[in-house]
Motif scaffolding. Structure first.
Motif, mmCIF file in Angstrom:
data_model
loop_
_atom_site.group_PDB
_atom_site.id
_atom_site.type_symbol
_atom_site.label_atom_id
_atom_site.label_comp_id
_atom_site.label_asym_id
_atom_site.label_seq_id
_atom_site.Cartn_x
_atom_site.Cartn_y
_atom_site.Cartn_z
ATOM 1 N N SER A 33 2.297 1.434 -4.625
ATOM 2 C CA SER A 33 1.771 2.422 -5.274
ATOM 3 C C SER A 33 1.715 2.583 -6.589
ATOM 4 O O SER A 33 0.844 3.102 -7.571
ATOM 5 C CB SER A 33 2.241 3.660 -4.466
ATOM 6 O OG SER A 33 3.516 3.745 -5.118
ATOM 7 N N SER A 34 2.445 1.607 -7.131
ATOM 8 C CA SER A 34 2.378 1.543 -8.799
ATOM 9 C C SER A 34 1.492 0.669 -9.229
ATOM 10 O O SER A 34 1.289 0.635 -10.476
ATOM 11 C CB SER A 34 4.048 1.441 -9.317
ATOM 12 O OG SER A 34 4.399 0.008 -8.952
ATOM 13 N N LEU A 35 1.026 -0.157 -8.305
ATOM 14 C CA LEU A 35 -0.109 -1.134 -8.732
ATOM 15 C C LEU A 35 -1.396 -0.491 -9.272
ATOM 16 O O LEU A 35 -1.679 0.880 -8.816
ATOM 17 C CB LEU A 35 -0.528 -2.090 -7.690
ATOM 18 C CG LEU A 35 0.795 -2.970 -7.228
ATOM 19 C CD1 LEU A 35 0.489 -4.059 -5.905
ATOM 20 C CD2 LEU A 35 1.245 -3.929 -8.271
ATOM 21 N N GLU A 36 -2.338 -0.965 -10.120
ATOM 22 C CA GLU A 36 -3.552 -0.389 -10.260
ATOM 23 C C GLU A 36 -4.494 -0.511 -9.329
ATOM 24 O O GLU A 36 -4.625 -1.693 -8.701
ATOM 25 C CB GLU A 36 -4.034 -0.985 -11.625
ATOM 26 C CG GLU A 36 -5.238 -0.216 -12.287
ATOM 27 C CD GLU A 36 -5.735 -0.875 -13.438
ATOM 28 O OE1 GLU A 36 -7.022 -0.499 -13.739
ATOM 29 O OE2 GLU A 36 -5.011 -1.834 -14.060
ATOM 30 N N LYS A 37 -4.914 0.460 -8.596
ATOM 31 C CA LYS A 37 -5.893 0.398 -7.470
ATOM 32 C C LYS A 37 -5.448 -0.658 -6.363
ATOM 33 O O LYS A 37 -6.100 -1.552 -6.109
ATOM 34 C CB LYS A 37 -7.165 -0.143 -7.871
ATOM 35 C CG LYS A 37 -7.996 0.670 -9.049
ATOM 36 C CD LYS A 37 -9.304 0.026 -9.443
ATOM 37 C CE LYS A 37 -10.092 1.171 -10.378
ATOM 38 N NZ LYS A 37 -11.496 0.445 -10.792
ATOM 39 N N PRO A 38 -4.072 -0.156 -5.682
ATOM 40 C CA PRO A 38 -3.840 -1.000 -4.687
ATOM 41 C C PRO A 38 -4.753 -0.804 -3.639
ATOM 42 O O PRO A 38 -5.254 -0.070 -3.190
ATOM 43 C CB PRO A 38 -2.469 -0.218 -4.257
ATOM 44 C CG PRO A 38 -2.565 1.283 -4.631
ATOM 45 C CD PRO A 38 -3.519 1.152 -5.857
ATOM 46 N N LYS A 39 -4.698 -2.295 -2.894
ATOM 47 C CA LYS A 39 -5.548 -2.376 -1.697
ATOM 48 C C LYS A 39 -4.550 -2.399 -0.612
ATOM 49 O O LYS A 39 -3.421 -2.630 -0.554
ATOM 50 C CB LYS A 39 -6.292 -4.023 -2.040
ATOM 51 C CG LYS A 39 -7.220 -3.868 -3.045
ATOM 52 C CD LYS A 39 -7.796 -5.404 -3.124
ATOM 53 C CE LYS A 39 -8.732 -5.538 -4.291
ATOM 54 N NZ LYS A 39 -9.436 -6.774 -4.359
ATOM 55 N N ASP A 42 -2.446 -5.388 -0.083
ATOM 56 C CA ASP A 42 -1.231 -5.415 -0.913
ATOM 57 C C ASP A 42 -0.128 -4.773 -0.266
ATOM 58 O O ASP A 42 1.221 -5.370 -0.332
ATOM 59 C CB ASP A 42 -1.559 -4.450 -2.157
ATOM 60 C CG ASP A 42 -2.532 -5.117 -3.002
ATOM 61 O OD1 ASP A 42 -2.508 -6.476 -3.269
ATOM 62 O OD2 ASP A 42 -3.190 -4.229 -3.798
#
Length: 258
Positions: A33-39, A42
């Motif tokens: 959830s901390s990733l930019e625009k998680p897919k 991911d």
């Protein structure tokens, strides 16, 4: 199944598993959830990486215990190899079935994955106790996020026995059984390891009373510790499927929507 057969089988399984282990390297795990625009992929890959790393740790720790003749502890740790393998397969099977659904949404796929990733029996029990009024949130130092989770009953628990039953069913269908056609190979090994894990005749009486260590059966005499080591080796052998399963999951991840 005499003692020589057990020893030879143990050594062969362990040698093959150790050779496979040499080729495996731990994966990086992150807070998705901390990733930019998680897919969606991911979440799947991160969950798989966590399972992958856990199986490597279980393998290494069991080998350490076996090499130091800590057989009962080795049984306790190695049983978790079957559970983790089953849990990973169960999650992927659920995801595959969901993907067959027409117009499945991104949110549905993520929720399905989070049911395994965030599985916690302790948190579910905590929510139930709160609902019954057994404690108040202000009496504990919960974070705001934890308070909201408890209030909204957001915690979930995927029962590992459901995952094991799914594995057993697949093995029976594939003909991977014990001497009993209706008993999966994994089920037999798991149940026998459980006798060493839980307080039982095996883990208490047999383990500590020297006179019980040699057991006579129709095929001859066997040493219960040699047999226990063989069970550990059977559980550890699931590491030989790990890289193949990982590649299957990577391929599946490419079919997921963003």
């Amino acid at each position: 199944m005499n003692e020589n057969f057990i020893k030879n089988s143990f050594e062969k399984l362990l040698m093959n598993s150790k050779n496979e282990r040499k080729n495996l390297i731990k994966k990086k795990c992150v807070i998705v959830s901390s990733l930019e625009k998680p897919k969606v992929k991911d979440y799947l890959i991160n969950f798989t990486n966590c399972c992958y790393n856990r199986m490597l740790d279980i393998f290494d720790d069991t080998i350490f215990l076996l090499e130091n003749n800590k057989i009962q502890s080795a049984c306790t740790i190695s049983r978790a190899m079957i559970e983790t393998h089953a849990f990973l397969i169960f999650t992927i099977d659920k995801l595959n079935k969901l993907m067959q659904k027409k117009n499945v949404t991104r949110e549905e796929l993520i929720i399905s994955l989070l049911e395994s990733i965030n599985s916690s029996r302790a948190k579910v029990d905590e929510q139930k106790r709160f609902k019954k009024g057994e404690f108040k949130l202000e009496n504990y130092q919960f974070t705001e996020q934890a308070q909201n989770r408890i209030k909204n009953a957001e915690a979930i628990n995927t029962n590992v026995m459901d995952a094991l039953r799914n594995l057993y069913k697949q093995q029976i269908e594939a003909g991977i059984t014990s001497d009993i056609p209706s008993e999966a190979s994994a089920e037999q090994v798991y149940n026998l390891l459980s006798e060493w894990v839980h307080p039982s005749q095996t883990s208490l009486f047999t383990n500590y009373v020297e006179e019980t260590h040699i057991v006579s059966c129709r095929l001859g005499q066997i040493n219960v510790f040699e047999h226990a080591k063989f069970l550990c080796a059977q559980a550890l052998y699931y590491i030989c499927n790990l890289e193949k399963n990982y590649n299957v999951i990577l391929k599946l991840s490419n079919d997921l929507p963003d």
